[in-house]
Design a protein around this motif. Structure first.
Motif, PDB file in Angstrom:
ATOM      1  N   PHE A 169      50.564  45.572   9.839  1.00  0.00           N
ATOM      2  CA  PHE A 169      49.134  45.668   9.552  1.00  0.00           C
ATOM      3  C   PHE A 169      48.476  44.303   9.804  1.00  0.00           C
ATOM      4  O   PHE A 169      48.735  43.332   9.075  1.00  0.00           O
ATOM      5  CB  PHE A 169      48.949  46.108   8.085  1.00  0.00           C
ATOM      6  N   ARG A 170      47.657  44.255  10.832  1.00  0.00           N
ATOM      7  CA  ARG A 170      47.016  42.994  11.228  1.00  0.00           C
ATOM      8  C   ARG A 170      45.728  42.829  10.429  1.00  0.00           C
ATOM      9  O   ARG A 170      44.636  43.066  10.922  1.00  0.00           O
ATOM     10  CB  ARG A 170      46.729  43.000  12.724  1.00  0.00           C
ATOM     11  N   LEU A 171      45.884  42.401   9.186  1.00  0.00           N
ATOM     12  CA  LEU A 171      44.727  42.460   8.284  1.00  0.00           C
ATOM     13  C   LEU A 171      43.607  41.485   8.649  1.00  0.00           C
ATOM     14  O   LEU A 171      42.435  41.764   8.395  1.00  0.00           O
ATOM     15  CB  LEU A 171      45.159  42.331   6.830  1.00  0.00           C
ATOM     16  N   SER A 172      43.946  40.355   9.287  1.00  0.00           N
ATOM     17  CA  SER A 172      42.864  39.420   9.646  1.00  0.00           C
ATOM     18  C   SER A 172      41.924  40.034  10.671  1.00  0.00           C
ATOM     19  O   SER A 172      40.735  39.704  10.719  1.00  0.00           O
ATOM     20  CB  SER A 172      43.428  38.096  10.167  1.00  0.00           C
ATOM     21  N   ARG A 173      42.450  40.954  11.472  1.00  0.00           N
ATOM     22  CA  ARG A 173      41.588  41.630  12.460  1.00  0.00           C
ATOM     23  C   ARG A 173      40.515  42.446  11.751  1.00  0.00           C
ATOM     24  O   ARG A 173      39.343  42.444  12.125  1.00  0.00           O
ATOM     25  CB  ARG A 173      42.475  42.538  13.319  1.00  0.00           C
ATOM     26  N   TYR A 174      40.908  43.120  10.662  1.00  0.00           N
ATOM     27  CA  TYR A 174      39.959  43.944   9.914  1.00  0.00           C
ATOM     28  C   TYR A 174      39.069  43.078   9.032  1.00  0.00           C
ATOM     29  O   TYR A 174      37.910  43.401   8.787  1.00  0.00           O
ATOM     30  CB  TYR A 174      40.717  45.013   9.109  1.00  0.00           C
ATOM     31  N   MET A 175      39.626  41.956   8.578  1.00  0.00           N
ATOM     32  CA  MET A 175      38.823  41.029   7.781  1.00  0.00           C
ATOM     33  C   MET A 175      37.694  40.461   8.647  1.00  0.00           C
ATOM     34  O   MET A 175      36.553  40.339   8.200  1.00  0.00           O
ATOM     35  CB  MET A 175      39.708  39.897   7.262  1.00  0.00           C
ATOM     36  N   LYS A 176      38.035  40.133   9.874  1.00  0.00           N
ATOM     37  CA  LYS A 176      37.040  39.576  10.794  1.00  0.00           C
ATOM     38  C   LYS A 176      35.901  40.573  10.997  1.00  0.00           C
ATOM     39  O   LYS A 176      34.729  40.204  11.031  1.00  0.00           O
ATOM     40  CB  LYS A 176      37.737  39.292  12.134  1.00  0.00           C
ATOM     41  N   ASP A 177      36.265  41.825  11.086  1.00  0.00           N
ATOM     42  CA  ASP A 177      35.257  42.859  11.273  1.00  0.00           C
ATOM     43  C   ASP A 177      34.413  43.035  10.013  1.00  0.00           C
ATOM     44  O   ASP A 177      33.211  43.275  10.084  1.00  0.00           O
ATOM     45  CB  ASP A 177      35.949  44.179  11.643  1.00  0.00           C
ATOM     46  N   LEU A 178      35.044  42.846   8.840  1.00  0.00           N
ATOM     47  CA  LEU A 178      34.307  43.000   7.580  1.00  0.00           C
ATOM     48  C   LEU A 178      33.204  41.954   7.440  1.00  0.00           C
ATOM     49  O   LEU A 178      32.123  42.243   6.936  1.00  0.00           O
ATOM     50  CB  LEU A 178      35.265  42.852   6.389  1.00  0.00           C
ATOM     51  N   VAL A 179      33.510  40.733   7.862  1.00  0.00           N
ATOM     52  CA  VAL A 179      32.548  39.643   7.641  1.00  0.00           C
ATOM     53  C   VAL A 179      31.629  39.432   8.835  1.00  0.00           C
ATOM     54  O   VAL A 179      30.707  38.617   8.766  1.00  0.00           O
ATOM     55  CB  VAL A 179      33.270  38.307   7.314  1.00  0.00           C
ATOM     56  N   ALA A 180      31.852  40.162   9.916  1.00  0.00           N
ATOM     57  CA  ALA A 180      31.028  39.963  11.115  1.00  0.00           C
ATOM     58  C   ALA A 180      29.615  40.477  10.884  1.00  0.00           C
ATOM     59  O   ALA A 180      29.396  41.408  10.096  1.00  0.00           O
ATOM     60  CB  ALA A 180      31.661  40.689  12.294  1.00  0.00           C
ATOM     61  N   THR A 181      28.687  39.861  11.543  1.00  0.00           N
ATOM     62  CA  THR A 181      27.325  40.386  11.513  1.00  0.00           C
ATOM     63  C   THR A 181      27.312  41.668  12.341  1.00  0.00           C
ATOM     64  O   THR A 181      28.145  41.844  13.230  1.00  0.00           O
ATOM     65  CB  THR A 181      26.341  39.385  12.137  1.00  0.00           C
ATOM     66  N   PRO A 182      26.383  42.570  12.076  1.00  0.00           N
ATOM     67  CA  PRO A 182      26.352  43.821  12.837  1.00  0.00           C
ATOM     68  C   PRO A 182      26.312  43.578  14.343  1.00  0.00           C
ATOM     69  O   PRO A 182      26.917  44.312  15.116  1.00  0.00           O
ATOM     70  CB  PRO A 182      25.077  44.498  12.349  1.00  0.00           C
ATOM     71  N   GLU A 183      25.649  42.508  14.770  1.00  0.00           N
ATOM     72  CA  GLU A 183      25.523  42.251  16.209  1.00  0.00           C
ATOM     73  C   GLU A 183      26.856  41.803  16.809  1.00  0.00           C
ATOM     74  O   GLU A 183      27.179  42.116  17.949  1.00  0.00           O
ATOM     75  CB  GLU A 183      24.488  41.154  16.498  1.00  0.00           C
ATOM     76  N   SER A 184      27.629  41.028  16.024  1.00  0.00           N
ATOM     77  CA  SER A 184      28.856  40.456  16.591  1.00  0.00           C
ATOM     78  C   SER A 184      30.081  41.324  16.368  1.00  0.00           C
ATOM     79  O   SER A 184      31.143  41.063  16.913  1.00  0.00           O
ATOM     80  CB  SER A 184      29.116  39.063  16.002  1.00  0.00           C
TER      81      SER A 184
END
Ligand code: SF4
Length: 423
Positions: A2-17
């Motif tokens: 489970f590559r959790l940092s990948r999902y973490m990055k998506d959680l904190v990303a702005t909607p545009e990014s």
């Protein structure tokens, strides 16, 4: 995995990014990631080793020529990623010849080592070979690590190897096995990873296989696992917000994805639906589907924790043929979606995300590979059980023979006891 940092990055990303994380990045190819134990010999005898390695040569291992031929088969089967492992792979004299050939064929090539043999010459050869990633195992800080590795000075040697790799510009990571004896070192290990600027952290929940099976009582208790996951998730969030780029990956417990979902509920309520959707796309445990293992004798297994179950030898059949063969009941069940799991897993509302977690654990404890995973640390409420749960599994004492399981659904147990590859 489970590559959790990948999902973490998506959680904190702005909607545009935000870019939706994909289950299989292009580089992975259409075939499974292959973890290849090229040698069983190891200069250490770690307490949790799944391959029960020893510092002695093992007969019958694949020759260089055989490894090259199998690599061609792997390429034909769509495999894109090879993780060269052991034992200790640096004890294999031809390891860098193999690594160079794998690079020349276009594989993403990782090297998984205990790091203790990484002197200047070894690190120079690693850099010249061009491995894409080198993972080094540390099971805590100095005292804990040396006890687990059963070697005084092992921590210092591994850390020196890690630093030498970093200095040589090699992408490096730390691999950490979580048990109740190593967990207390986790915060300091995370600090060390930041100080040493390692690129990746891999946290492995202790599984029940090999020597780990004998140490079952040492597995982290579920409450401790939750606490460990809180620490990992919080540190991953801080790292992600700081833009460190460090990857956080967990292994051997796909319930981690659900725990992250629960963790995110309080912190990112507006992003929860998106996270759940992307986790569904990820799809949970990939043993027998997206992860494969070839052992030192050339026997193919559904993953590294299924060394008791042989699918066939790459000496006798091409890898792609072995991998696609669902006449093996275990492989048929692993490739089935949803998997024919029972107990809590069968009733779990998150089965589509977790995919029933680690089947080895269920088999080791009950003899039934489709029983509920005893390593699931989520509560009944968290998995949506409203009725009384199915009877709990029978936990056997060490060394006891699992009772035969009933043959249910699409998958039977026939063949599960016929594939022993270990003495
Ligand atoms: S009950 Fe089974 S399927 Fe559900 S989260 Fe736990 S391990 Fe996964």
């Amino acid at each position: 995995m489970f590559r959790l940092s990948r999902y973490m990055k998506d959680l904190v990303a702005t909607p545009e990014s935000a870019a939706t994380p994909q289950r299989r990045p292009v580089l992975l190819g259409s075939g499974p990631v292959v973890i290849w134990n090229l040698i069983r010999r190891c200069n250490l005898t770690c307490r949790h080793c799944y391959s029960s390695s020893a510092d002695t040569d093992f007969a019958g291992e694949l020759t260089t020529a055989e490894v090259f031929r199998v690599m061609d088969d792997l390429k034909d089967a769509g495999v894109g990623v090879l993780i060269l492992s052991g034992g200790e792979p640096l004890l294999r004299p031809d390891i860098h010849i193999i690594g160079a050939r794998a690079k020349a064929l276009g594989f993403y090539v990782g090297l998984s080592s205990n790091g203790t043999l990484m002197d200047a010459a070894a690190v120079g050869a690693i850099a010249d070979t061009g491995y894409d990633y080198v993972g080094i195992s540390l099971d805590g800080m100095r005292e804990t690590h040396d006890i687990f590795r059963r070697r005084a000075g092992a921590f210092d040697a591994s850390l020196a190897g890690l630093r030498a790799c970093r200095t040589a510009g090699i992408k490096t990571g730390l691999r950490f096995t979580i048990t109740e004896h190593t967990a207390r070192d986790l915060p300091r290990l995370l600090d060390l990873a930041a100080e040493e600027a390692v690129d990746k952290l891999y946290f492995s929940h202790l599984n029940y296989a090999g020597r780990g099976n004998h140490n079952r009582a040492e597995d982290a208790h579920h409450r401790l696992t939750r606490s460990v996951m809180d620490t990992i998730l919080d540190r991953c969030l801080a790292d992600t917000l700081a833009g460190s780029g460090r990857e956080y990956v967990t292994g051997n417990n796909d319930a981690d994805a659900l725990y992250m979902l629960r963790w995110a509920e309080k912190r990112f309520p507006a992003r929860l639906a998106r996270l759940e959707q992307t986790l569904r796309r990820w799809g949970g445990n990939a043993s027998g589907v997206g992860i494969a293992n070839i052992d030192n004798l050339g026997i193919v297994h559904p993953d590294t924790m299924w060394w008791t179950h042989a699918l066939g030898s790459v000496r006798d059949r091409r890898f792609g043929d072995i991998w696609a063969d669902t006449s093996d009941p275990l492989m048929a069940g692993l490739k089935q979606r949803p998997r024919p799991v029972s107990g809590r897993c069968g009733q779990c509302r998150h089965l589509a995300i977790c995919n029933g977690n680690t089947r080895t654990r269920a088999y080791q404890l009950t003899g039934d590979p489709w029983a509920e995973d005893p390593g699931c640390y989520l509560t009944d409420a968290e998995i949506g059980l409203t009725a009384a749960p199915a009877p709990r599994i029978q936990v056997l004492p060490f060394g006891a023979t699992p009772r035969p399981a009933p043959i249910t659904g699409a998958a039977s147990l026939s063949g599960l006891t016929g594939g022993e590859v270990r003495p």
